[in-house]
Design a protein around this motif. Structure first.
Motif, PDB file in Angstrom:
ATOM      1  N   THR A 137       5.576  -3.568   1.993  1.00 57.92           N
ATOM      2  CA  THR A 137       5.073  -2.199   2.069  1.00 57.92           C
ATOM      3  C   THR A 137       3.683  -2.083   1.474  1.00 57.92           C
ATOM      4  OG1 THR A 137       7.343  -1.338   1.931  1.00 57.92           O
ATOM      5  CG2 THR A 137       5.551   0.198   1.442  1.00 57.92           C
ATOM      6  N   MET A 138       3.471  -2.684   0.319  1.00 57.28           N
ATOM      7  CA  MET A 138       2.164  -2.604  -0.324  1.00 57.28           C
ATOM      8  C   MET A 138       1.096  -3.302   0.513  1.00 57.28           C
ATOM      9  SD  MET A 138       2.973  -3.002  -4.407  1.00 57.28           S
ATOM     10  CE  MET A 138       1.285  -2.546  -4.817  1.00 57.28           C
ATOM     11  N   SER A 139       1.435  -4.450   1.075  1.00 57.98           N
ATOM     12  CA  SER A 139       0.496  -5.163   1.937  1.00 57.98           C
ATOM     13  C   SER A 139       0.154  -4.335   3.168  1.00 57.98           C
ATOM     14  CB  SER A 139       1.091  -6.508   2.351  1.00 57.98           C
ATOM     15  OG  SER A 139       0.254  -7.165   3.281  1.00 57.98           O
ATOM     16  N   SER A 140       1.160  -3.713   3.754  1.00 57.59           N
ATOM     17  CA  SER A 140       0.940  -2.902   4.948  1.00 57.59           C
ATOM     18  C   SER A 140       0.077  -1.683   4.639  1.00 57.59           C
ATOM     19  CB  SER A 140       2.281  -2.454   5.538  1.00 57.59           C
ATOM     20  OG  SER A 140       3.068  -3.561   5.928  1.00 57.59           O
ATOM     21  N   MET A 141       0.320  -1.040   3.509  1.00 58.34           N
ATOM     22  CA  MET A 141      -0.453   0.142   3.149  1.00 58.34           C
ATOM     23  C   MET A 141      -1.911  -0.207   2.879  1.00 58.34           C
ATOM     24  SD  MET A 141       2.277   2.255   0.806  1.00 58.34           S
ATOM     25  CE  MET A 141       1.177   3.650   0.555  1.00 58.34           C
ATOM     26  N   ARG A 142      -2.154  -1.348   2.254  1.00 57.12           N
ATOM     27  CA  ARG A 142      -3.541  -1.778   2.055  1.00 57.12           C
ATOM     28  C   ARG A 142      -4.214  -2.052   3.397  1.00 57.12           C
ATOM     29  NH1 ARG A 142      -1.430  -4.484  -2.654  1.00 57.12           N
ATOM     30  NH2 ARG A 142      -0.984  -6.339  -1.391  1.00 57.12           N
ATOM     31  N   ASN A 143      -3.491  -2.684   4.312  1.00 57.96           N
ATOM     32  CA  ASN A 143      -4.046  -2.954   5.642  1.00 57.96           C
ATOM     33  C   ASN A 143      -4.347  -1.666   6.412  1.00 57.96           C
ATOM     34  OD1 ASN A 143      -3.859  -5.715   5.199  1.00 57.96           O
ATOM     35  ND2 ASN A 143      -1.852  -5.886   6.197  1.00 57.96           N
ATOM     36  N   LEU A 144      -3.587  -0.612   6.102  1.00 62.58           N
ATOM     37  CA  LEU A 144      -3.791   0.669   6.781  1.00 62.58           C
ATOM     38  C   LEU A 144      -4.877   1.514   6.126  1.00 62.58           C
ATOM     39  CD1 LEU A 144      -0.050   1.555   7.480  1.00 62.58           C
ATOM     40  CD2 LEU A 144      -1.763   0.926   9.189  1.00 62.58           C
ATOM     41  N   GLY A 145      -5.443   1.010   5.027  1.00 63.80           N
ATOM     42  CA  GLY A 145      -6.599   1.689   4.445  1.00 63.80           C
ATOM     43  C   GLY A 145      -6.402   2.294   3.078  1.00 63.80           C
ATOM     44  N   GLY A 147      -6.641   3.092  -0.587  1.00 67.75           N
ATOM     45  CA  GLY A 147      -7.565   2.656  -1.619  1.00 67.75           C
ATOM     46  C   GLY A 147      -8.933   2.263  -1.088  1.00 67.75           C
ATOM     47  N   LYS A 148      -9.165   2.428   0.223  1.00 67.87           N
ATOM     48  CA  LYS A 148     -10.428   2.032   0.831  1.00 67.87           C
ATOM     49  C   LYS A 148     -11.214   3.261   1.280  1.00 67.87           C
ATOM     50  CE  LYS A 148      -8.494  -2.372   2.445  1.00 67.87           C
ATOM     51  NZ  LYS A 148      -8.226  -3.232   3.613  1.00 67.87           N
ATOM     52  N   LYS A 149     -12.478   3.030   1.617  1.00 67.84           N
ATOM     53  CA  LYS A 149     -13.364   4.112   2.023  1.00 67.84           C
ATOM     54  C   LYS A 149     -12.855   4.826   3.267  1.00 67.84           C
ATOM     55  CE  LYS A 149     -17.255   6.336   1.371  1.00 67.84           C
ATOM     56  NZ  LYS A 149     -17.495   7.118   0.142  1.00 67.84           N
ATOM     57  N   LEU A 150     -12.210   4.098   4.162  1.00 65.57           N
ATOM     58  CA  LEU A 150     -11.724   4.685   5.405  1.00 65.57           C
ATOM     59  C   LEU A 150     -10.753   5.826   5.144  1.00 65.57           C
ATOM     60  CD1 LEU A 150     -11.457   4.734   8.489  1.00 65.57           C
ATOM     61  CD2 LEU A 150      -9.679   2.971   8.279  1.00 65.57           C
ATOM     62  N   ILE A 151      -9.809   5.615   4.235  1.00 62.50           N
ATOM     63  CA  ILE A 151      -8.828   6.661   3.967  1.00 62.50           C
ATOM     64  C   ILE A 151      -9.482   7.832   3.248  1.00 62.50           C
ATOM     65  CG2 ILE A 151      -7.979   5.870   1.722  1.00 62.50           C
ATOM     66  CD1 ILE A 151      -5.876   7.264   4.640  1.00 62.50           C
ATOM     67  N   GLU A 152     -10.504   7.573   2.426  1.00 59.98           N
ATOM     68  CA  GLU A 152     -11.205   8.678   1.772  1.00 59.98           C
ATOM     69  C   GLU A 152     -11.898   9.565   2.802  1.00 59.98           C
ATOM     70  OE1 GLU A 152     -14.151   9.541  -2.006  1.00 59.98           O
ATOM     71  OE2 GLU A 152     -14.357   7.641  -0.941  1.00 59.98           O
ATOM     72  N   ILE A 186      -2.133  13.534   5.354  1.00 59.33           N
ATOM     73  CA  ILE A 186      -2.711  12.243   4.964  1.00 59.33           C
ATOM     74  C   ILE A 186      -1.648  11.147   5.021  1.00 59.33           C
ATOM     75  CG2 ILE A 186      -3.728  10.928   3.055  1.00 59.33           C
ATOM     76  CD1 ILE A 186      -5.633  12.830   4.510  1.00 59.33           C
ATOM     77  N   THR A 187      -0.442  11.465   4.575  1.00 61.16           N
ATOM     78  CA  THR A 187       0.652  10.497   4.662  1.00 61.16           C
ATOM     79  C   THR A 187       0.956  10.159   6.114  1.00 61.16           C
ATOM     80  OG1 THR A 187       1.622  11.345   2.611  1.00 61.16           O
ATOM     81  CG2 THR A 187       3.052  10.034   4.033  1.00 61.16           C
ATOM     82  N   PHE A 188       0.960  11.158   6.979  1.00 58.44           N
ATOM     83  CA  PHE A 188       1.209  10.907   8.393  1.00 58.44           C
ATOM     84  C   PHE A 188       0.094  10.073   9.020  1.00 58.44           C
ATOM     85  CE2 PHE A 188       3.937  15.008   8.795  1.00 58.44           C
ATOM     86  CZ  PHE A 188       4.986  14.336   8.186  1.00 58.44           C
ATOM     87  N   VAL A 189      -1.145  10.316   8.610  1.00 63.82           N
ATOM     88  CA  VAL A 189      -2.268   9.511   9.097  1.00 63.82           C
ATOM     89  C   VAL A 189      -2.080   8.055   8.708  1.00 63.82           C
ATOM     90  CG1 VAL A 189      -4.728   9.025   8.740  1.00 63.82           C
ATOM     91  CG2 VAL A 189      -3.975  11.360   9.208  1.00 63.82           C
ATOM     92  N   LEU A 190      -1.662   7.843   7.463  1.00 61.82           N
ATOM     93  CA  LEU A 190      -1.487   6.479   6.959  1.00 61.82           C
ATOM     94  C   LEU A 190      -0.344   5.770   7.679  1.00 61.82           C
ATOM     95  CD1 LEU A 190      -2.681   4.629   4.697  1.00 61.82           C
ATOM     96  CD2 LEU A 190      -0.797   5.389   3.260  1.00 61.82           C
ATOM     97  N   LEU A 191       0.749   6.477   7.916  1.00 59.38           N
ATOM     98  CA  LEU A 191       1.943   5.852   8.485  1.00 59.38           C
ATOM     99  C   LEU A 191       1.944   5.820  10.008  1.00 59.38           C
ATOM    100  CD1 LEU A 191       4.717   7.358   6.167  1.00 59.38           C
ATOM    101  CD2 LEU A 191       3.705   5.087   6.037  1.00 59.38           C
ATOM    102  N   PHE A 192       1.428   6.897  10.621  1.00 57.88           N
ATOM    103  CA  PHE A 192       1.549   7.035  12.071  1.00 57.88           C
ATOM    104  C   PHE A 192       0.214   6.981  12.805  1.00 57.88           C
ATOM    105  CE2 PHE A 192       5.033   9.873  10.295  1.00 57.88           C
ATOM    106  CZ  PHE A 192       5.969   8.862  10.285  1.00 57.88           C
ATOM    107  N   GLY A 193      -0.884   6.966  12.049  1.00 59.69           N
ATOM    108  CA  GLY A 193      -2.191   6.800  12.665  1.00 59.69           C
ATOM    109  C   GLY A 193      -2.845   8.074  13.165  1.00 59.69           C
ATOM    110  N   GLU A 194      -2.214   9.235  12.990  1.00 57.67           N
ATOM    111  CA  GLU A 194      -2.813  10.479  13.444  1.00 57.67           C
ATOM    112  C   GLU A 194      -2.314  11.657  12.627  1.00 57.67           C
ATOM    113  OE1 GLU A 194      -1.353  11.958  17.301  1.00 57.67           O
ATOM    114  OE2 GLU A 194       0.001  10.237  17.325  1.00 57.67           O
ATOM    115  N   ARG A 195      -3.140  12.704  12.577  1.00 57.96           N
ATOM    116  CA  ARG A 195      -2.779  13.925  11.869  1.00 57.96           C
ATOM    117  C   ARG A 195      -2.188  14.933  12.858  1.00 57.96           C
ATOM    118  NH1 ARG A 195      -5.746  18.369  12.367  1.00 57.96           N
ATOM    119  NH2 ARG A 195      -5.200  19.071  10.265  1.00 57.96           N
TER     120      ARG A 195
END
Length: 442
Positions: A137-145, A147-152, A186-195
């Motif tokens: 899960t942690m690896s997948s969440m990092r890959n999805l952005g 803690g990175k500039k993209l998610i900000e 934001i959670t939906f964006v991270l998990l499903f790729g769209e708001r």
């Protein structure tokens, strides 16, 4: 009249029942003393209910603090027939979660989670299932952005949608729970790729379902069920996503509600935050997470909100092996409650623990300081995996909202009328449903 005569004067059935209760009490007390002789001390349990009569159902965490004053930082409670070791205060909780991290790493089998998730997921799973699922899960969440500039960038984009939604109220009262929509997206964006659009019926239904689940998790336990052994299966995937949806939406969204409620309650603090934002953030721009380094007061207020509200009072652990801890013996499988409320309100680490005081995180020169007893995300190997995302969301949303609006009670109410004392009982401690008015700033 002798005790015998009094006894004989009652109907036989009542006498027999009283005798059974008396004998049961003696047996329960004797067996309890015998079986807990190596466990920490605690209040004497009553038959059947144990020590449940000592707990306030609305604020169990505060009840534990009262008991700790009498029995010390490590004590034993009986939840019915279930023996539970309670840890209170920064030193005891940190000692267990950090210095004995492997010994206290497991979760007890909580039937309601077994009913919903069948022992799967990342939050309440144990053993190799938990370790592998957490790493994945942690690896997948990092890959999805995370803690990175993209998610900000997505958080700042969502802030713009939230601001427009709040402006639509035109300064009229609206409920604090309105602030839930942005962190949820934001959670939906991270998990499903769209708001989702805020008016989307699917989004509205999801918000309702999340609320129902959180309320359910604050209710009595359901019956137990079995587990799956295979780690990478559909059930585990769905359970893990459910964990992330629940944790990623409820915690940040509820904290944001509290933050707005508290600056309404303390307008002087709100004004000071707004002044600092104006000094650091350029007109027409939003604050970035990096700006927090130049905004010590705002950063201190956000941290103090999380400390003061004690959002998640405690999540139970259990010993993964037979454990010797602080002079006591805790057999494998002993349920343990590390009280995060007791850490965040520890009078040995906070000058005014029961007051909302941003100065807890400021030195004499007004610079932000980290505090070791700031543990809203827990600690050790079971700490919150979304901590970095939550911190970024809270800072960006909070500064953006106060940059755009001044929040105040509706007409007819004053700061004194705002309720901070009785949170709604769910899995987290939510504020009471209350209205706010968002007045646009020049």
């Amino acid at each position: 009249m002798s005790l015998l005569n009094i006894f004989l004067s009652y109907p036989a059935c009542i006498c027999f029942l009283c005798l059974l209760i008396f004998l049961a009490s003696l047996y329960f007390s004797a067996s309890s003393r015998k079986s807990t002789s190596k466990l920490p001390p605690g209040p004497t349990p009553l038959p059947i209910i144990g020590n449940l009569h000592l707990l306030d159902i609305k604020r169990q965490d505060k009840s534990l603090l009262k008991l700790a004053k009498k029995y010390g930082p490590v004590f034993t409670l009986h939840f019915g027939f279930q023996k539970v070791v309670v840890l209170t205060g920064y030193e005891a909780v940190r000692d267990a979660l950090v210095n004995f991290t492997e010994e206290f790493v497991d979760r007890p089998p909580i039937p309601i989670f077994e009913e919903i998730q069948r022992g799967n997921g990342v939050f309440f799973s144990t053993g190799e299932l938990w370790r592998t699922t957490r790493r994945f899960t942690m690896s997948s969440m990092r890959n999805l952005g995370m803690g990175k500039k993209l998610i900000e960038e997505r958080i700042i984009e969502e802030l713009s949608f939230l601001v427009q939604d709040i402006k639509s109220f035109e300064g009229k009262p609206f409920n604090l729970r309105t602030f839930n929509i942005a962190p949820t997206n934001i959670t939906f964006v991270l998990l499903f790729g769209e708001r989702f659009d805020y008016k989307d019926p699917i989004f509205i239904t999801l918000l309702k379902l999340i609320d129902e689940v959180m309320c359910l998790l604050g209710s009595p336990f359901l019956h137990d069920t079995s587990k799956k052994e295979n780690i990478f299966n559909d059930d585990n995937l769905i359970a893990s996503i459910l964990d992330l949806v629940m944790a990623g939406t409820e915690t940040t969204a509820t904290t944001l509600q509290w933050a707005v409620l508290l600056v309404m309650k303390y307008p002087t603090i709100q004004k000071k935050v707004q002044e600092e934002i104006g000094q650091v953030v350029k007109a027409g721009s939003w604050a970035t997470y990096e700006d927090r380094k130049n905004m010590p007061y705002t950063n201190a207020v956000i941290h103090e909100v999380q400390r003061f509200i004690t959002l998640l009072p405690h999540v139970p652990r259990c010993t993964s092996v037979d454990t010797h801890f602080r002079g006591y013996f805790l057999p494998k499988g002993t349920m343990v409650i590390p009280s995060l409320t007791s850490v965040l309100l520890d009078q040995n680490h906070w000058e005014t623990p029961h007051d909302f005081n941003p100065n807890h995180f400021l030195d004499a020169n007004g610079k932000f300081i980290k505090k070791e007893a700031f543990m809203p995300y827990s600690s050790g190997r079971r700490n919150c995996i979304g901590e970095s995302l939550a911190k970024m969301e809270l800072f960006v949303f909070f500064t953006g909202l106060l940059q755009t609006f001044t929040f105040q009670p509706p007409p007819g109410l004053t700061e004194m009328d705002l309720d901070l004392n009785v949170p709604k009982t769910t899995f987290t401690l939510r504020p009471q449903p209350q209205p706010t008015c968002a007045i646009p700033r020049e």
